[in-house]
Motif scaffolding. Structure first.
Motif, mmCIF file in Angstrom:
data_model
loop_
_atom_site.group_PDB
_atom_site.id
_atom_site.type_symbol
_atom_site.label_atom_id
_atom_site.label_comp_id
_atom_site.label_asym_id
_atom_site.label_seq_id
_atom_site.Cartn_x
_atom_site.Cartn_y
_atom_site.Cartn_z
ATOM 1 N N THR A 12 3.950 2.035 2.349
ATOM 2 C CA THR A 12 4.780 3.175 1.982
ATOM 3 C C THR A 12 4.019 4.432 2.366
ATOM 4 O OG1 THR A 12 5.904 2.055 0.157
ATOM 5 C CG2 THR A 12 5.843 4.464 0.095
ATOM 6 N N ALA A 13 4.579 5.216 3.280
ATOM 7 C CA ALA A 13 3.952 6.453 3.733
ATOM 8 C C ALA A 13 4.533 7.611 2.941
ATOM 9 C CB ALA A 13 4.192 6.653 5.228
ATOM 10 N N GLY A 14 3.685 8.253 2.142
ATOM 11 C CA GLY A 14 4.120 9.406 1.370
ATOM 12 C C GLY A 14 3.862 10.686 2.142
ATOM 13 N N VAL A 15 4.930 11.362 2.555
ATOM 14 C CA VAL A 15 4.808 12.574 3.372
ATOM 15 C C VAL A 15 5.749 13.649 2.836
ATOM 16 C CG1 VAL A 15 4.153 11.282 5.434
ATOM 17 C CG2 VAL A 15 6.551 11.765 5.000
ATOM 18 N N ARG A 16 5.479 14.879 3.200
ATOM 19 C CA ARG A 16 6.320 15.978 2.728
ATOM 20 C C ARG A 16 7.622 16.078 3.517
ATOM 21 N NH1 ARG A 16 1.897 20.715 2.547
ATOM 22 N NH2 ARG A 16 1.180 19.514 4.341
ATOM 23 N N ASN A 17 7.602 15.645 4.787
ATOM 24 C CA ASN A 17 8.803 15.729 5.636
ATOM 25 C C ASN A 17 9.085 14.370 6.280
ATOM 26 O OD1 ASN A 17 9.264 18.712 5.461
ATOM 27 N ND2 ASN A 17 7.206 18.747 6.364
ATOM 28 N N PRO A 18 9.749 13.474 5.556
ATOM 29 C CA PRO A 18 9.993 12.123 6.079
ATOM 30 C C PRO A 18 10.741 12.091 7.407
ATOM 31 C CG PRO A 18 10.469 12.217 3.730
ATOM 32 C CD PRO A 18 10.256 13.633 4.175
ATOM 33 N N LEU B 145 0.822 -1.210 0.000
ATOM 34 C CA LEU B 145 0.000 0.000 0.000
ATOM 35 C C LEU B 145 0.850 1.251 0.000
ATOM 36 C CD1 LEU B 145 -2.476 -1.066 2.846
ATOM 37 C CD2 LEU B 145 -2.717 -1.484 0.383
ATOM 38 N N VAL B 146 0.350 2.289 -0.649
ATOM 39 C CA VAL B 146 0.934 3.617 -0.502
ATOM 40 C C VAL B 146 -0.140 4.524 0.088
ATOM 41 C CG1 VAL B 146 0.393 4.251 -2.897
ATOM 42 C CG2 VAL B 146 2.103 5.555 -1.617
ATOM 43 N N ILE B 147 0.237 5.252 1.126
ATOM 44 C CA ILE B 147 -0.693 6.123 1.834
ATOM 45 C C ILE B 147 -0.191 7.559 1.744
ATOM 46 C CG2 ILE B 147 -1.768 6.667 4.053
ATOM 47 C CD1 ILE B 147 -1.409 3.729 4.828
ATOM 48 N N LEU C 1 7.423 -0.746 7.051
ATOM 49 C CA LEU C 1 7.059 0.641 6.750
ATOM 50 C C LEU C 1 8.201 1.345 6.022
ATOM 51 C CD1 LEU C 1 5.285 3.189 7.062
ATOM 52 C CD2 LEU C 1 6.369 3.537 9.304
ATOM 53 N N HIS C 2 7.873 1.959 4.917
ATOM 54 C CA HIS C 2 8.830 2.746 4.147
ATOM 55 C C HIS C 2 8.297 4.179 4.070
ATOM 56 C CE1 HIS C 2 10.405 -1.175 2.893
ATOM 57 N NE2 HIS C 2 9.150 -1.506 2.675
ATOM 58 N N VAL C 3 9.071 5.120 4.533
ATOM 59 C CA VAL C 3 8.648 6.520 4.535
ATOM 60 C C VAL C 3 9.384 7.250 3.428
ATOM 61 C CG1 VAL C 3 8.400 8.606 5.923
ATOM 62 C CG2 VAL C 3 8.304 6.362 7.037
ATOM 63 N N VAL C 4 8.628 7.860 2.527
ATOM 64 C CA VAL C 4 9.235 8.540 1.383
ATOM 65 C C VAL C 4 8.702 9.971 1.278
ATOM 66 C CG1 VAL C 4 9.514 6.376 0.126
ATOM 67 C CG2 VAL C 4 7.458 7.752 -0.244
ATOM 68 N N SER D 25 1.083 11.686 7.468
ATOM 69 C CA SER D 25 1.571 12.385 8.661
ATOM 70 C C SER D 25 0.454 13.020 9.479
ATOM 71 C CB SER D 25 2.591 13.460 8.269
ATOM 72 O OG SER D 25 2.003 14.402 7.381
ATOM 73 N N GLY D 26 -0.751 13.099 8.938
ATOM 74 C CA GLY D 26 -1.882 13.631 9.698
ATOM 75 C C GLY D 26 -2.392 12.623 10.705
ATOM 76 N N ARG D 27 -3.310 13.034 11.558
ATOM 77 C CA ARG D 27 -3.801 12.141 12.613
ATOM 78 C C ARG D 27 -4.553 10.941 12.033
ATOM 79 N NH1 ARG D 27 -6.815 16.206 16.547
ATOM 80 N NH2 ARG D 27 -6.982 17.378 14.591
ATOM 81 N N THR D 28 -5.362 11.166 11.025
ATOM 82 C CA THR D 28 -6.046 10.042 10.388
ATOM 83 C C THR D 28 -5.043 9.173 9.643
ATOM 84 O OG1 THR D 28 -8.070 11.350 10.128
ATOM 85 C CG2 THR D 28 -7.861 9.372 8.771
ATOM 86 N N GLY D 29 -4.101 9.803 8.970
ATOM 87 C CA GLY D 29 -3.090 9.063 8.221
ATOM 88 C C GLY D 29 -2.256 8.169 9.103
ATOM 89 N N ARG D 30 -1.865 8.658 10.276
ATOM 90 C CA ARG D 30 -1.062 7.836 11.191
ATOM 91 C C ARG D 30 -1.871 6.641 11.690
ATOM 92 N NH1 ARG D 30 0.597 12.915 13.203
ATOM 93 N NH2 ARG D 30 -0.625 12.635 15.106
#
Length: 215
Positions: free
Chosen positions: A31-37, A6-8, A47-50, A12-17
């Motif tokens: 895979t967590a897609g965030v602006r500030n890994p 999965l890619v999410i 978990l892969h943070v990108v 980084s938001g409360r629902t996303g976490r």
């Protein structure tokens, strides 16, 4: 549910976490897609943070490579006390990049979030409806509606989940779902929202529909 990759976006938001945590608990590769890994608080062997910004198509495309499904809890951040929420096309522009990257990578399943209030038949209730929606949320809801229209035009297997006002209470799995918001739909637990989104990865009841979820 079988193990998925999965890619999410919006992780980084409360629902996303909450969504990331539950997806990992269910055995998925995430895979967590965030602006500030560097600021992402969760760690796990699956978990892969990108770095990914929905306004930036190349980063969205890179995050999707090799994945089975896409989930999005992208939402605007509050800026100042009343400078509130500035969508700046976050939903409508962001979803175009997500849909384009999904087509390129051959991914069909999309589960994302807007709001119960982003329904043309929504009837505002109380302080939230009479003050907060017109003063704070109006532009955001308009942008959500544009996003919903973009998704509905696609040929993908999508579900747009529309919660009521979000709360941080513990998960119950006792939520209600429907296709139209009612006056009873006042609150939705983020944890229940996350659980329902994961369920919709394989369920077909609301395929290509916009279910409302509430406590």
């Amino acid at each position: 549910m079988k193990r998925m990759k999965l890619v999410i976006f919006g992780a980084s938001g409360r629902t996303g976490r909450a969504l990331v945590e539950q997806a990992l608990e269910a055995g998925h590769d995430v895979t967590a897609g965030v602006r500030n890994p560097d600021n992402f608080p969760l760690q796990h062997e699956r978990l892969h943070v990108v770095k990914a910004d929905v306004f930036d198509l190349p980063s969205v495309d890179a995050a999707m490579q090799g994945k089975n499904a896409v989930l999005s809890t992208v939402g605007p951040r509050k800026r100042g006390l009343l400078g509130a929420y500035k969508p700046e096309g976050l939903y409508s522009r962001g979803i175009k990049n997500i849909l384009q990257a999904m087509q390129k990578n051959g991914i069909r399943r999309l589960v994302c979030v807007t709001a119960a209030a982003a329904d043309d038949q929504y009837t505002p209730q109380g302080l939230y409806g009479s003050i907060q929606i017109p003063l704070i949320w109006r532009k955001t809801l308009e942008d959500m509606k544009l996003m919903q229209r973009e998704i509905s035009k696609s040929n993908l297997d999508w579900v747009v989940v529309r919660p009521a006002r979000l709360s941080d209470y513990p998960r119950t799995d006792e939520y209600r779902t429907s296709l139209r918001p009612t006056s009873k739909d006042q609150r939705t637990r983020r944890t229940d929202l996350a659980a329902f989104m994961l369920k919709e990865l394989t369920d077909t009841q609301y395929l290509r529909k916009l279910p409302v979820i509430a406590d």
